[in-house]
Design an enzyme around this catalytic site. Structure first.
Site, PDB file in Angstrom:
ATOM      1  N   THR A   2     -45.257  -2.805  -5.327  1.00 49.47           N
ATOM      2  CA  THR A   2     -44.422  -3.924  -5.764  1.00 49.47           C
ATOM      3  C   THR A   2     -43.453  -3.332  -6.785  1.00 49.47           C
ATOM      4  OG1 THR A   2     -46.292  -5.435  -5.478  1.00 49.47           O
ATOM      5  CG2 THR A   2     -44.428  -6.242  -6.791  1.00 49.47           C
ATOM      6  N   TYR A  11     -45.360 -18.754  -3.990  1.00 48.54           N
ATOM      7  CA  TYR A  11     -44.797 -19.001  -2.641  1.00 48.54           C
ATOM      8  C   TYR A  11     -43.983 -20.276  -2.765  1.00 48.54           C
ATOM      9  CZ  TYR A  11     -45.572 -19.431   2.547  1.00 48.54           C
ATOM     10  OH  TYR A  11     -45.474 -19.517   3.919  1.00 48.54           O
ATOM     11  N   ARG A  39     -45.632  -6.821   7.570  1.00 51.79           N
ATOM     12  CA  ARG A  39     -45.833  -8.072   8.313  1.00 51.79           C
ATOM     13  C   ARG A  39     -46.887  -7.959   9.406  1.00 51.79           C
ATOM     14  NH1 ARG A  39     -44.015 -11.336   4.613  1.00 51.79           N
ATOM     15  NH2 ARG A  39     -41.854 -10.940   4.081  1.00 51.79           N
ATOM     16  N   ASP A  43     -48.836 -13.749  -7.282  1.00 49.18           N
ATOM     17  CA  ASP A  43     -47.633 -13.997  -6.493  1.00 49.18           C
ATOM     18  C   ASP A  43     -47.668 -15.421  -5.963  1.00 49.18           C
ATOM     19  OD1 ASP A  43     -45.187 -13.221  -5.440  1.00 49.18           O
ATOM     20  OD2 ASP A  43     -46.071 -12.645  -3.524  1.00 49.18           O
ATOM     21  N   LYS A  93     -49.974  -6.194   1.212  1.00 43.78           N
ATOM     22  CA  LYS A  93     -49.158  -6.417   0.023  1.00 43.78           C
ATOM     23  C   LYS A  93     -49.518  -5.460  -1.114  1.00 43.78           C
ATOM     24  CE  LYS A  93     -47.191 -10.589   0.994  1.00 43.78           C
ATOM     25  NZ  LYS A  93     -45.758 -10.948   0.798  1.00 43.78           N
ATOM     26  N   ASP A  95     -41.430  -7.667  -3.578  1.00 46.62           N
ATOM     27  CA  ASP A  95     -42.817  -7.734  -3.105  1.00 46.62           C
ATOM     28  C   ASP A  95     -42.859  -7.190  -1.671  1.00 46.62           C
ATOM     29  OD1 ASP A  95     -45.505  -8.375  -2.809  1.00 46.62           O
ATOM     30  OD2 ASP A  95     -45.067 -10.431  -2.177  1.00 46.62           O
ATOM     31  N   GLU A 117     -37.101 -13.423   7.729  1.00 49.58           N
ATOM     32  CA  GLU A 117     -36.256 -14.605   7.907  1.00 49.58           C
ATOM     33  C   GLU A 117     -34.842 -14.220   8.360  1.00 49.58           C
ATOM     34  OE1 GLU A 117     -37.761 -15.476   3.816  1.00 49.58           O
ATOM     35  OE2 GLU A 117     -37.116 -17.512   4.348  1.00 49.58           O
ATOM     36  N   GLN A 142     -50.251  -7.880   7.724  1.00 50.89           N
ATOM     37  CA  GLN A 142     -50.492  -9.222   7.169  1.00 50.89           C
ATOM     38  C   GLN A 142     -50.971 -10.201   8.236  1.00 50.89           C
ATOM     39  OE1 GLN A 142     -47.024 -10.697   5.110  1.00 50.89           O
ATOM     40  NE2 GLN A 142     -47.997 -12.607   4.481  1.00 50.89           N
ATOM     41  N   GLU A 198     -39.411  -8.584  -0.076  1.00 54.24           N
ATOM     42  CA  GLU A 198     -39.312  -9.992  -0.465  1.00 54.24           C
ATOM     43  C   GLU A 198     -38.568 -10.054  -1.795  1.00 54.24           C
ATOM     44  OE1 GLU A 198     -42.942 -12.263   1.811  1.00 54.24           O
ATOM     45  OE2 GLU A 198     -43.267 -11.802  -0.294  1.00 54.24           O
ATOM     46  N   GLU A 222     -37.792 -11.491  -5.107  1.00 58.46           N
ATOM     47  CA  GLU A 222     -38.489 -12.391  -6.032  1.00 58.46           C
ATOM     48  C   GLU A 222     -38.020 -12.150  -7.464  1.00 58.46           C
ATOM     49  OE1 GLU A 222     -42.616 -13.104  -5.506  1.00 58.46           O
ATOM     50  OE2 GLU A 222     -42.665 -12.296  -3.447  1.00 58.46           O
ATOM     51  N   HIS A 270     -38.219 -20.856   2.183  1.00 56.05           N
ATOM     52  CA  HIS A 270     -38.980 -19.693   2.673  1.00 56.05           C
ATOM     53  C   HIS A 270     -40.258 -20.155   3.372  1.00 56.05           C
ATOM     54  CE1 HIS A 270     -40.945 -15.791   2.872  1.00 56.05           C
ATOM     55  NE2 HIS A 270     -41.945 -16.250   2.155  1.00 56.05           N
TER      56      HIS A 270
HETATM   57 CA   LIG Z   1     -44.322 -12.599  -2.081  1.00 60.73          CA
HETATM   58 MG   LIG Z   2     -46.532  -6.858  -3.645  1.00 58.56          MG
END
Ligand SMILES: [Ca+2]
Ligand SMILES: [Mg+2]
Ligand SMILES: [Ca+2]
Ligand SMILES: [Mg+2]
Ligand code: NI
Lengths: 446, 446
Positions: free
Chosen positions: B271, B139, B251, B137, B267, B247, B383, B254, B212, B214, B144
Site C-alpha cells: 500500500t 469502501y 483482482r 480500509d 491486498k 491501495d 472500473e 481477491q 485504488e 484513496e 465505486h
Molecule cells: Ca481499497
Molecule cells: Mg492495500
C-alpha cells in the site's frame, strides 16, 4: 533428558511451568511498575533482564546485549534466529536444574540474585508479551467452518469453494489485544432490526456475544523483505511459539456487517491472549507434534507452495469453562485439541506471505476457532448452542445460548504425555497458563 | 491572512507546499542516514528536530520536548491534542513569514540555523511519516461500490443491504505500507483456474493487477480507552490530517479468496502512501470543506451515532496518471475528488470505534476507492476498463485494461481556489506531493 531432570525450584506436579516448558512473558512487580521480560518456572516468575545484567546469559552465542535488558516486550528477543532461542532456552534450563556443575549453579548459589530475579507469580502483574504490529485471524478448523456454513447456508454448501484450497484468513485489529485478566466490555454496534436485512439496523448492545477458542502463533525471526514470499522451508524458523487466544465475537453485529469485506466491528472490540508464550522448541522437544496433516489433505491436494510432508500442528489439549457471577466454580463446556486444525500454522504463515507480505517478529496468527467433530469439542457458543437453539447447561440453575454480563470465560491449554515410562515423576506438563476474562455490561452512547 | 502573506523562502507558484500548507513528514539527508521529522515549504524540507533543539518552538504551549527531537516518526507529535497541532503550525508559519517582528525572524536571521535545518527536497530521502499501528480500509464511495456491485452481481443488487447504513470497512495490513517511490513487486498467489470456482485454483503471478485511488486519514490525539466509543463530537479532534494512498489490489486473487472473510492476500502485498501529511487545520483554514454530507444522507438517514450536520469531507482534487516503460510522459486516466465520498472520515472513525475499539495516534483510515459519477472519475482500472472490457488508451501505441510490469502509477492531490480575489498572487496551493510507484515483474517461487 531435560524433561526428567528436576529443578531446585519447587515445581508442583500440576504446574503448567515445568522445567520442560520455559515459556516467555512480560511482568511488572507492581501493577504500574516497569515491565520486564520473564520466564516462568513452577510458581515463580523470573526476571530475565536481571539474569542478563548479572551475566547469567553471557554464554548464549548471538544473544544481543539488550535482548531483555531495558525491553518492555519480547519483540527484541523474538527477532533473533532459532539458534539463539534454542541456546537461551537451554541455558535457562541449566540455571534451574539441580546439578553439581558450578557454571550451571550461578543462580542457585547466589541468593541475592535469586531475591532480585525471582518473584511469586501471585504477586506480580502479567502484561501483553509483545507489541503486536499486525494480527491476523485464520479460519482453519474444517469442523468449525462446516458448522458455521451449515447453519447459515445449509449442509450442501457448508464449505465455500476456496476453503480446501487455501487457509482462509483476514486481518484483525491489534489495538485491542488484551492480556488475560482484563475484563471485556460488551460492545454496542449496528444490529439487524429484523431477520430481513431490508428493514435496516438498530444501534444497541450486542445480544449474541460469543467467544472463540483459538491458539495464536507468534511470528519470530528477522522479517522477510517485502515482495519475498516465505516458503515451507522458512516457516518453521519463523514461528517462535504459541499462546491461547479468545477471539471475542459479536454475532449479531457480524451478521449485518460482514458482506462483502469480512468481519470488522464485530471482532475489533477485544481479543484476549494468555500471558505466556510456549515455544515451538518446547513443543518439539516434548514430542507433541500431531500426525502430519499431509495425510489428510488429499482431496484436494494443496498447491505445491502449501505442501510440507514433515510439518504438522501440536497436541495441545484445550478447554473452555464458564463461571457466571452466581456460580462458585466454573463449568467446562468445551474440550478440544489444537491437532483438530486442517491447515497448520506453517501453512497459514506461508500463505499469508505468498504475495510477498512482510511478516514481522511479534506478529500474531490466530488459528481460527478450534472445533473438533464431537459437539463437546465445539469452540464457540454459536456452535455449542447451535445458533441459540440448544441451551448449554452450566449448573442446575443456569444455562447459556450466548454469553451474559458477569460471565467469566476461562480457556486453558497444555501438553502432557499420559504415560510415565521414562520418568519417575509425573510426565512434565507444558502449559499455557490461563486465558480468562469477565464480561462487563454495555455502556451505550446516548 | 496566512494564505496571502508571503514567505522569505522562495515558493514557486505551482508548489504544493505554500505557506498555507505546512505539511508534516519524515526525511533523511542521506538514504540510510538518521530519520527526522520535517515540514515542507516550497522546494525545501525543514528539519523540525533542529528547529526544536534551537528553541524555535519553545513558544508552543504543551509541545513536549521530544515531540520532534530524537523521533524517527511523527507519532509523538500526532499524539498531542489539536491545540498543540495548531500552535505548532502557527509558529512554523510565523518563522517562514516575511516580517519585521524579531521574535518571528529567529530562523530568517540565522543563516547557520538555516543551513542546518533546510534541505533541498531533491537531495533528501522521504520516508513513511508514521509507525502505523493499525491500518483500516473503508469502501465509502457510493459510485465505486455501485460499479463493483453492478459488475459482479448486476445492477439491481449492486449495493449490499448494509452499505447505506454504515461505512463498510475491513482491517488491512500495516507491515507493507510503503512511502511513494518504492517499487511494487507484482504478487503471486492463488488464482481461479477457470471462471468456475469448483475447478479450484492455480499458483501464479497476478494477471489483474490494479490500483485504488484513496485518501488516508491519520488518527491523532491521545488514544481512547478500550470500551469507550468515540462520538461525532470527538471525531474532529482525532483526525490529524490526510495523505494520498494507493491501495494496490490483485483482482484475480481477491475474487477467489474474499468470501466469506474479505480481501486478504489480494491486498496485503503493498500500500503506497504520499510522504506528506496535510493537516486538517490547513484544509479547514483554507476553506476547503465540501458541502456537508448530511444533506445527501436522507434515504436512509443514518443512525444517530453517525449523524453530524457540521462535518463533511474536503475538496481535494485528485488525479491518477500512468507512464509505461516506453512512454516519455504520463497520461492522466482519472480525475476525481475527495468530496465524492458518501461516508466522510469522521463517520468512518466513529463507526470504527462504535464497539469500543481503541484508536491510536498514527493509525490510518483509508477512504476506499474514490470514484465519481462520470467514467473519467473512476478510481481503479477495474472500473475504468469496466472489468477489462474497455481498454483505456494511454498513447497512440498503448492501452491498458489492468496494469503491466514497468508501469508507473502516479497519484496527485491538491486543494486550490479558482478565484484570486483576495490575493495578488495565485491562490496558495495545498498539495500532497506525489504518491507514485513502478511495478516490478513477479518472482514466482519454483
Ligand atoms: Ca481499497
Ligand atoms: Mg492495500
Ligand atoms: Ca476467529
Ligand atoms: Mg478478535
Ligand atoms: Ni530575507
Amino acid at each position: 533428558m531435560a524433561s526428567c531432570s528436576s529443578s531446585w525450584v519447587d515445581i508442583p506436579p500440576d504446574s503448567d511451568f515445568s522445567l520442560a516448558n520455559i515459556p516467555f512473558g512480560v511482568f511488572s512487580a507492581t501493577p504500574r511498575g516497569p515491565k520486564r521480560c520473564a520466564t516462568a518456572i513452577g510458581n515463580k516468575v523470573v526476571d530475565l533482564s536481571i539474569l542478563q545484567e548479572a551475566g547469567c546469559l553471557d554464554s548464549v552465542p548471538g544473544l544481543s546485549a539488550n535482548a531483555f535488558c531495558g525491553q518492555e516486550t519480547l519483540n527484541a528477543f523474538v527477532a533473533h534466529s532459532p539458534p539463539v532461542w534454542k541456546e537461551t532456552r537451554q541455558r535457562l534450563q541449566e540455571l534451574f536444574t539441580k546439578t553439581k556443575d558450578n557454571n550451571s549453579r550461578a543462580l542457585h548459589d547466589n541468593t541475592l540474585l535469586q531475591k532480585a530475579a525471582l518473584h511469586d507469580m501471585d504477586c506480580v502483574s502479567l502484561h501483553l508479551p509483545l507489541a503486536v504490529g499486525d494480527y491476523t485471524d485464520f479460519y482453519s478448523s474444517r469442523e468449525h467452518a462446516t458448522n458455521v456454513g451449515t447453519m447459515f447456508r445449509g449442509k450442501d454448501n457448508a464449505l465455500q469453494p476456496n476453503w480446501l484450497h487455501l487457509p482462509v484468513g483476514y486481518h484483525g485489529r491489534s489495538s485491542t489485544l488484551q492480556v488475560s485478566g482484563h475484563a471485556v466490555r460488551r460492545p454496542c454496534g449496528q444490529l439487524l432490526q429484523k431477520e430481513d436485512p431490508k428493514q435496516g439496523s438498530i444501534y444497541g448492545p450486542c445480544q449474541l456475544l460469543d467467544f472463540e477458542l483459538e491458539v495464536a502463533a507468534v511470528v519470530g525471526g528477522p522479517a522477510n523483505a517485502i515482495g519475498q514470499a516465505l516458503t515451507m522451508e522458512h516457516a518453521k524458523s519463523r514461528i517462535f511459539g504459541y499462546c491461547l487466544m479468545n477471539d471475542w465475537s459479536a454475532r449479531d453485529i457480524q451478521k449485518w456487517e460482514y458482506v462483502p469485506l469480512g468481519p470488522f466491528t464485530s471482532k475489533n472490540f477485544a481479543t484476549t491472549l494468555s500471558p505466556w508464550i510456549v515455544t515451538t522448541l518446547a513443543l518439539e522437544e516434548g514430542g507433541f507434534a500431531c500426525p502430519t496433516s499431509a495425510t489428510e489433505q488429499t482431496n484436494p491436494v494443496p498447491l505445491p507452495y502449501l505442501q510440507d510432508p514433515n510439518y504438522s500442528s501440536y497436541d495441545i489439549q484445550l478447554t473452555v469453562a464458564i463461571q457466571s457471577a452466581s456460580m462458585s466454580t466454573a463449568t467446562t463446556i468445551c474440550t478440544s485439541n489444537f491437532c483438530h486444525l486442517y491447515w497448520n500454522p506453517a501453512q497459514q504463515l506461508v500463505h499469508h506471505s505468498v504475495t510477498g507480505c512482510v511478516m514481522n517478529p511479534g506478529d500474531l496468527l490466530g488459528s481460527g476457532t478450534i472445533s473438533g467433530s464431537t459437539p463437546n469439542s465445539f469452540g464457540s457458543m454459536l456452535e455449542l448452542s447451535w445458533k441459540g437453539s440448544r441451551p448449554v447447561p452450566l449448573s442446575d440453575a443456569e444455562s447459556r445460548t450466548f454469553l451474559q454480563d458477569g460471565d467469566k470465560i476461562i480457556m486453558k491449554g497444555w501438553c502432557q504425555k499420559s504415560n510415565t515410562s521414562d520418568c519417575d515423576d509425573n510426565p512434565p506438563r507444558i502449559g499455557f497458563g490461563v486465558c480468562e476474562a469477565v464480561i462487563l455490561p454495555a455502556t451505550p452512547v446516548t
